[in-house]
Design a protein around this motif. Sequence first.
Motif, PDB file in Angstrom:
ATOM      1  N   VAL A  58      44.808  43.850  41.774  1.00 58.70           N
ATOM      2  CA  VAL A  58      44.632  44.287  40.386  1.00 58.70           C
ATOM      3  C   VAL A  58      43.185  44.089  39.959  1.00 58.70           C
ATOM      4  O   VAL A  58      42.617  44.898  39.221  1.00 58.70           O
ATOM      5  CB  VAL A  58      45.624  43.574  39.433  1.00 58.70           C
ATOM      6  N   LEU A  59      42.550  43.037  40.468  1.00 59.34           N
ATOM      7  CA  LEU A  59      41.174  42.747  40.065  1.00 59.34           C
ATOM      8  C   LEU A  59      40.220  43.809  40.612  1.00 59.34           C
ATOM      9  O   LEU A  59      39.517  44.480  39.859  1.00 59.34           O
ATOM     10  CB  LEU A  59      40.798  41.354  40.580  1.00 59.34           C
ATOM     11  N   LEU A  60      40.242  43.980  41.931  1.00 57.65           N
ATOM     12  CA  LEU A  60      39.344  44.967  42.525  1.00 57.65           C
ATOM     13  C   LEU A  60      39.725  46.374  42.083  1.00 57.65           C
ATOM     14  O   LEU A  60      38.863  47.216  41.857  1.00 57.65           O
ATOM     15  CB  LEU A  60      39.352  44.851  44.054  1.00 57.65           C
ATOM     16  N   GLY A  61      41.004  46.595  41.947  1.00 58.21           N
ATOM     17  CA  GLY A  61      41.475  47.910  41.513  1.00 58.21           C
ATOM     18  C   GLY A  61      41.008  48.258  40.113  1.00 58.21           C
ATOM     19  O   GLY A  61      40.625  49.394  39.835  1.00 58.21           O
ATOM     20  N   THR A  62      41.036  47.279  39.228  1.00 58.37           N
ATOM     21  CA  THR A  62      40.597  47.529  37.854  1.00 58.37           C
ATOM     22  C   THR A  62      39.091  47.798  37.825  1.00 58.37           C
ATOM     23  O   THR A  62      38.626  48.728  37.163  1.00 58.37           O
ATOM     24  CB  THR A  62      40.948  46.326  36.953  1.00 58.37           C
ATOM     25  N   VAL A  63      38.345  46.989  38.585  1.00 56.20           N
ATOM     26  CA  VAL A  63      36.894  47.169  38.623  1.00 56.20           C
ATOM     27  C   VAL A  63      36.546  48.553  39.170  1.00 56.20           C
ATOM     28  O   VAL A  63      35.712  49.268  38.621  1.00 56.20           O
ATOM     29  CB  VAL A  63      36.234  46.067  39.486  1.00 56.20           C
TER      30      VAL A  63
END
Lengths: 492, 492
Positions: free
Chosen positions: B114-119
């Motif tokens: 979710v972190l890398l995906g959101t970025v």
Amino acid sequence: MRLASFKNSEKLKKQEFEARLPALRAELLELQNSLRQADFPVIVLFAGVDGAGKSEMVNLLNEWMDPRWLINRAYDRAMDENAEQERPVFRRYWHDLPPRGQIGLFLSAWYSQVLLGTVAQRVSEYQFPRHVERIRRFERTLAADGALILKFWMHLDKRGQRKQLRKLESNPATAWRVTHTDWAHWAMYDRFVVAGDQIIEATDVAHAPWRVIDGADHRYRSMTIAEHLLEAIKIRLNSRQPTSESRAYTPSPVNWLSSVDLKKSLSKKDYQRRRDRSQGDLNLLCRQAKYQKISSVLVFEGWDAAGKGGAIRRILRALDPRTYRVIPIAAPTDEEHAQHYLWRFWRHLPSSGNITFFDRSWYGRVLVERIEGFARPGEWQRAYHEINEFEQELAESGIMICKFWLHIDQDEQLRRFEERKTTPHKAWKLTEEDWRNREKWADYESAVNDMIQHTNTSHAPWTIVPANDKYTARIHVLETACEHLRNTIGGT
Amino acid sequence: MRLASFKNSEKLKKQEFEARLPALRAELLELQNSLRQADFPVIVLFAGVDGAGKSEMVNLLNEWMDPRWLINRAYDRAMDENAEQERPVFRRYWHDLPPRGQIGLFLSAWYSQVLLGTVAQRVSEYQFPRHVERIRRFERTLAADGALILKFWMHLDKRGQRKQLRKLESNPATAWRVTHTDWAHWAMYDRFVVAGDQIIEATDVAHAPWRVIDGADHRYRSMTIAEHLLEAIKIRLNSRQPTSESRAYTPSPVNWLSSVDLKKSLSKKDYQRRRDRSQGDLNLLCRQAKYQKISSVLVFEGWDAAGKGGAIRRILRALDPRTYRVIPIAAPTDEEHAQHYLWRFWRHLPSSGNITFFDRSWYGRVLVERIEGFARPGEWQRAYHEINEFEQELAESGIMICKFWLHIDQDEQLRRFEERKTTPHKAWKLTEEDWRNREKWADYESAVNDMIQHTNTSHAPWTIVPANDKYTARIHVLETACEHLRNTIGGT
């Protein structure tokens, strides 16, 4: 040449099949129930010609028996063909073995690669014996531990296979099962049969016999296989477990431990300098290994309080935590206990360039299990050979193996025990068992010498580490690990 | 907005660090030893900005503590980015959970996607809540069972991160750790921090709190995290386990079982006709499912002797043995017992278009465990919700779930027990426990009604199968399985 001259001829009339079936099924169920208490697993392998009923047989046994105590294992063809990518190849077969008291049904499995490879000429004449040897090793190791291994080659002659494939194609309900691959295989029938004959000849041994089954008539083949299975399990249940005390035990003529110079020591300054350099080297080497997908296994054995944990931590410091796992070996869990003693080490093997540290290891078999009587003499005596084969398997698959015996003398151990006793945060590390083990020092000393004598192989050599001085020990371990890795990588 | 306005400022002097370290390490070791007897696991997650010391912290804790009782879990970036390919995504996190009494150190793990995906804007605003909900569910489920969950966000401000990356680059021993990806991430620093803030806000809950740690000074961050860890474990060890009896229990207002028509029956001829047709359909549907990589979970629950095994076998017959596994659920093994009760079901989930049959299942929690008192009231009462979330997780990942309750009445059960008693090859199936369970019929009846009432969801509906007549039951199961699969595939 059993297969090349084989002609399909067997048949079983419907009437007779149906007359015999109810009793057979009842017996299978009863037998399966008795088997659950037995201390051995049953491993059944089906190989043979496409269309001769391998899959059907697995389904039928699931129907006739209680599927809760059957384990079906089949491997996708794609998986089989890419099997070389998984290293070591046999890891998944080990992983999938049935526990004692259960039956595993395997489709082709560890025969698939050599069989298809030989037919497709991917496996050369030169490589063939290596493949076969790996299979023989695997089956021998399992059988020695009591596994009942039965192998069925389900066969059709060339005309029979064509007939069978056409028959499947002509029925809309089964047409999907015939693919281009099947016809491509049929076109190579003669080669397939030659390869099958070679493999059967090379792997037909008393503890894992092949039976060629006429696969043309589904009633005949089903009844025959089920009856063979029933008979073989029954015989084994009623006979005493083979004790296999065959391997004579030769105590080591060499006292490996006595030649270790325990007086070596290292100043703190020298230690720190060499530690930092080795950790830097090791970090670089491990990154190269990761890049080249060379995995490593580091085994730590040694006297209680010899400093295994400390030595491991000094290595970890140099590594990327994404790449390593530390596996402490204590008493087996019940899942592990229900399997061959090597099973729980196969579970933790590293893959794709990673590193596993074993804090104690499979050598427990010839150390604590030998001395405490947890393994029978026949068991620990044949373990030297089994362990060598196990490590050879790993080495051949490209895994680097480093084995350390951390050696201290009795005085040093006593000093450390006393220190632990009086240091609050170390006291818990000292148990009654440590004191009991200490009393058996002489027994352990012989066992360690035997272990080193019998398992100090070129592909997995022992390093005896003088560990009375902790600095010396840690540097010895660090520098040895670097050296081994450097040699494995083939770098400078 | 904790992160966006964060400025690095904390420092710990070398002298002070070294003065505090020995006591800290001793305490950590002692605590780790006490923890080994505890009935909960500790789950520590490190996330945050590159260069803020996540990996170093994991290594340091391995050095300061006993690595034998630590479990390190990190996932390759490539693995994280392809995580969608593994279904359900959380399977590997479940698989890697530490058992009770041990500490698991996780790097980014279930926050990575979710972190890398959101970025990278792969995770849309619309998808974000779904990702967060999945994380919350996972942590809530573990915490409710007693897991101590601690999450550290290791942070650097924008200048601090650049400084840190440059510092690493300038030292030959650490330069390798800085990659293009790190600088690419740095260029997206502002977005990264916004995403971090969003995620922390959405997942900072009392049972799994986040702590933002100033990551600029390695002594400060190491000491702070280790002290937090120490403190949190100490508090938990000294407090009584939270009982979490929060979920009030609502007995089912509906008697689901009473409305089942047990008088239905089927002639042998009709049975055979419909069986053959359904098996043909099922075979076709399963091949489509395999092709589309739609996996299936079939759950069989029911009264003792209701015919679960027979129903399963009638389905197996239609399938390719390469694709299915039958998992009988009995008492947990000790490895399973050391984990959350759902862990052992996660282990056996099917992947890539395969099928798992559960012969009994996680519903044991609200049936036998409830009635025999193996689960406390708070535990089985909250299990309905946990099970719904578990099944939702599977359904969302594309797994088809079919749940069958095979229903017979007391008279029919008695008739079957008597029949088993007198049929040699069935006698072993009948145990004392069956008779004891039979005496608790009324208790089980309420438990079954509650179970169906509370877990009959749209993504995993129950099918109550009238099973007094075996033919009726088997056809009902076969046809229902076909129908569900057809709906899931979206075929005709």
